[in-house]
Design an enzyme around this catalytic site. Structure first.
Site, PDB file in Angstrom:
ATOM      1  N   LYS A 118      94.427 146.034  87.816  1.00 18.57           N
ATOM      2  CA  LYS A 118      94.975 146.065  86.450  1.00 18.57           C
ATOM      3  C   LYS A 118      96.462 146.380  86.432  1.00 18.57           C
ATOM      4  CE  LYS A 118      90.894 146.424  83.732  1.00 18.57           C
ATOM      5  NZ  LYS A 118      90.090 147.038  82.707  1.00 18.57           N
ATOM      6  N   LYS A 211      85.538 137.674  88.162  1.00 20.09           N
ATOM      7  CA  LYS A 211      84.610 138.300  87.219  1.00 20.09           C
ATOM      8  C   LYS A 211      84.837 137.786  85.786  1.00 20.09           C
ATOM      9  CE  LYS A 211      85.350 142.504  85.643  1.00 20.09           C
ATOM     10  NZ  LYS A 211      85.155 143.801  84.987  1.00 20.09           N
ATOM     11  N   LYS A 214      86.969 140.418  79.643  1.00 26.69           N
ATOM     12  CA  LYS A 214      87.530 140.355  78.286  1.00 26.69           C
ATOM     13  C   LYS A 214      88.983 139.919  78.301  1.00 26.69           C
ATOM     14  CE  LYS A 214      85.069 144.529  76.956  1.00 26.69           C
ATOM     15  NZ  LYS A 214      85.213 145.905  77.411  1.00 26.69           N
TER      16      LYS A 214
HETATM   17  N1  AQP Z   1      81.468 140.244  84.462  1.00 23.34           N
HETATM   18  C1  AQP Z   1      80.644 141.280  84.385  1.00 23.34           C
HETATM   19  N2  AQP Z   1      79.401 141.199  84.918  1.00 23.34           N
HETATM   20  C2  AQP Z   1      78.526 142.260  84.830  1.00 23.34           C
HETATM   21  N3  AQP Z   1      78.843 143.422  84.202  1.00 23.34           N
HETATM   22  C3  AQP Z   1      80.073 143.539  83.660  1.00 23.34           C
HETATM   23  N4  AQP Z   1      80.679 144.522  82.991  1.00 23.34           N
HETATM   24  C4  AQP Z   1      81.930 144.130  82.642  1.00 23.34           C
HETATM   25  N5  AQP Z   1      82.165 142.892  83.078  1.00 23.34           N
HETATM   26  C5  AQP Z   1      81.033 142.482  83.715  1.00 23.34           C
HETATM   27  C6  AQP Z   1      80.041 145.804  82.685  1.00 23.34           C
HETATM   28  O1  AQP Z   1      80.131 146.014  81.296  1.00 23.34           O
HETATM   29  C7  AQP Z   1      80.217 147.421  81.051  1.00 23.34           C
HETATM   30  C8  AQP Z   1      81.325 147.688  80.085  1.00 23.34           C
HETATM   31  O2  AQP Z   1      82.565 147.254  80.623  1.00 23.34           O
HETATM   32  P1  AQP Z   1      83.899 147.811  80.017  1.00 23.34           P
HETATM   33  O3  AQP Z   1      84.206 147.155  78.766  1.00 23.34           O
HETATM   34  O4  AQP Z   1      83.827 149.265  79.862  1.00 23.34           O
HETATM   35  O5  AQP Z   1      84.970 147.578  81.122  1.00 23.34           O
HETATM   36  P2  AQP Z   1      85.357 146.407  82.052  1.00 23.34           P
HETATM   37  O6  AQP Z   1      84.474 146.425  83.257  1.00 23.34           O
HETATM   38  O7  AQP Z   1      86.775 146.638  82.316  1.00 23.34           O
HETATM   39  O8  AQP Z   1      85.127 145.060  81.214  1.00 23.34           O
HETATM   40  P3  AQP Z   1      85.972 143.749  81.345  1.00 23.34           P
HETATM   41  O9  AQP Z   1      85.355 142.726  80.515  1.00 23.34           O
HETATM   42  O10 AQP Z   1      86.177 143.385  82.760  1.00 23.34           O
HETATM   43  O11 AQP Z   1      87.330 144.155  80.689  1.00 23.34           O
HETATM   44  P4  AQP Z   1      88.774 143.898  81.222  1.00 23.34           P
HETATM   45  O12 AQP Z   1      89.013 142.448  81.118  1.00 23.34           O
HETATM   46  O13 AQP Z   1      89.616 144.704  80.291  1.00 23.34           O
HETATM   47  O14 AQP Z   1      88.822 144.393  82.642  1.00 23.34           O
HETATM   48  C9  AQP Z   1      80.431 148.101  82.412  1.00 23.34           C
HETATM   49  O15 AQP Z   1      79.205 148.666  82.826  1.00 23.34           O
HETATM   50  C10 AQP Z   1      80.808 146.965  83.313  1.00 23.34           C
HETATM   51  O16 AQP Z   1      80.380 147.177  84.636  1.00 23.34           O
END
Ligand code: AQP
Length: 350
Positions: A118, A211, A214
């Site tokens: 990040k 992955k 968001k």
């Molecule tokens: N691609 C994924 N596959 C499976 N699980 C996922 N999680 C996130 N992406 C995937 C799981 O969703 C939960 C909440 O995630 P979060 O919003 O707290 O944080 P994150 O992992 O940072 O989500 P993003 O979508 O990847 O956000 P950005 O783009 O900001 O980095 C967690 O349990 C996570 O494991």
């Protein structure tokens, strides 16, 4: 004495809740309700760790917080039987994070891959909060002395850090913990990650090695929980694949990340194994598999999207759920903070 089993997990209100969040986390949140007392948190303090241009500012943050709450409820989380709340309403998260900042080591945090990804090349410009994110996450979990944490695969390293912090706190303050008569010198449990199901890491629809996320600039890379039926079908039709037909056995998915991802999504949404899905679709063309997948996605996600829409139309109702959940969370958190302060030696009003 063993710890009472309790589940805690959180989702950041950073917009665009997607199929990865749903299959990797929320589906398991719903399942755990049957066997455990669960606490599900909209982690709004984590959401502001990147620049305001990334999280969108106060209006967006409040909207996204309500939207994640609506997603929890629409997916089947029961806020009456379990606890649903937003992190910033319980000050113990920040207080315990400070104690843990003084337990965790720089070297431990320096190894966190999510920070490296990040922060990118411009680390000097990353916020201190982004670096410290995993310590706050440890505080989120341990404030409730939670024993089990359902998460997607990407959070495994952060969970390991939470265990390290719990263990070091128990060691550093062992005498003080024993003097309080708490659990044989073990104040915090070592929380276990629950990373289960065929879709613990849902990948981008545009690149099977990345992955689903968001923050991906391409909306076509993910299926948002709020997408309508046409958008879902279109995104799946456009999803990257390779020219080969689907294999008949799981082994044939190796080195075919896009095919593996789509089969994993189908398996997770239908509650079947990948092998079973391949028995039905193996040797067939991607186009007919994609049609079936689009139909399945719409069948599973459309009711959730509809319910989310209904819920977010009444922000007062959502805020009441968050307020009530926060009161119940605070009652548990206050007890942990009281004991933690005694263990550390902070004098408090009695
Ligand atoms: N691609 C994924 N596959 C499976 N699980 C996922 N999680 C996130 N992406 C995937 C799981 O969703 C939960 C909440 O995630 P979060 O919003 O707290 O944080 P994150 O992992 O940072 O989500 P993003 O979508 O990847 O956000 P950005 O783009 O900001 O980095 C967690 O349990 C996570 O494991």
């Amino acid at each position: 004495m063993p710890f009472v089993e309790r589940v805690f997990s959180g989702v950041q209100p950073t917009g665009n809740l997607h199929l990865g969040n749903y299959l990797g986390a929320i589906v398991n949140f719903v399942k755990m309700q049957e066997t455990h007392n669960c606490i599900y948190c909209v982690v709004d303090m984590h959401a502001i760790t990147q620049g305001v241009d990334v999280w969108g500012g106060p209006v967006e943050l409040a909207r996204n917080t309500r939207e994640v709450t609506a997603a929890f409820i629409a997916a089947g989380i029961d806020p009456k039987k379990h606890i649903v709340f937003n992190q910033s309403q319980v000050s113990g998260h920040a207080e315990l994070a400070w104690i843990f900042n003084c337990v965790a080591r720089m070297g431990w945090l320096g190894r966190m891959t999510q920070f490296k990804e990040k922060a990118g090349k411009d680390r000097e410009n990353a916020s201190v909060g982004l670096f410290d994110y995993p310590v706050l996450m440890a505080a989120d979990i341990l404030l409730y002395r939670a024993t089990h944490v359902p998460v997607g695969e990407d959070q495994k390293q952060h969970l390991e850090l939470s265990r390290d912090i719990a263990q070091k706190f128990n060691n550093d303050f062992g005498d003080s913990i024993r003097a309080q008569g708490t659990n044989d010198g073990l104040f915090f449990p070592l929380p276990e990650p629950l990373i289960t199901g065929p879709a613990t890491r849902v990948m981008s629809l545009r690149d099977g090695t990345k992955k689903m996320s968001k923050s991906d600039a391409s909306d076509n890379s993910r299926i948002n929980l709020t997408d309508d039926a046409d958008t879902i079908a279109q995104k799946i039709r456009k999803a990257k694949t390779d020219p080969e037909p689907l294999p008949t056995e799981e082994k044939g998915l190796e080195a075919r990340p896009e095919a593996d991802n789509l089969v994993g999504i189908f398996a997770a949404l239908s509650g079947r194994s990948k092998a079973d899905v391949l028995r039905e679709f193996g040797n067939g063309q991607f186009s007919s598999f994609k049609n079936a997948l689009a139909e399945l996605c719409v069948t599973k996600l459309a009711p959730i999207a509809g319910e989310m829409k209904r819920l977010v139309a009444d922000p007062g109702h959502i805020d009441a759920i968050l307020n009530e959940g926060s009161d119940r969370a605070r009652a548990i958190a206050d007890e942990t903070m009281k004991l933690s302060k005694d263990i550390v030696g902070f004098i408090r009003r009695r």
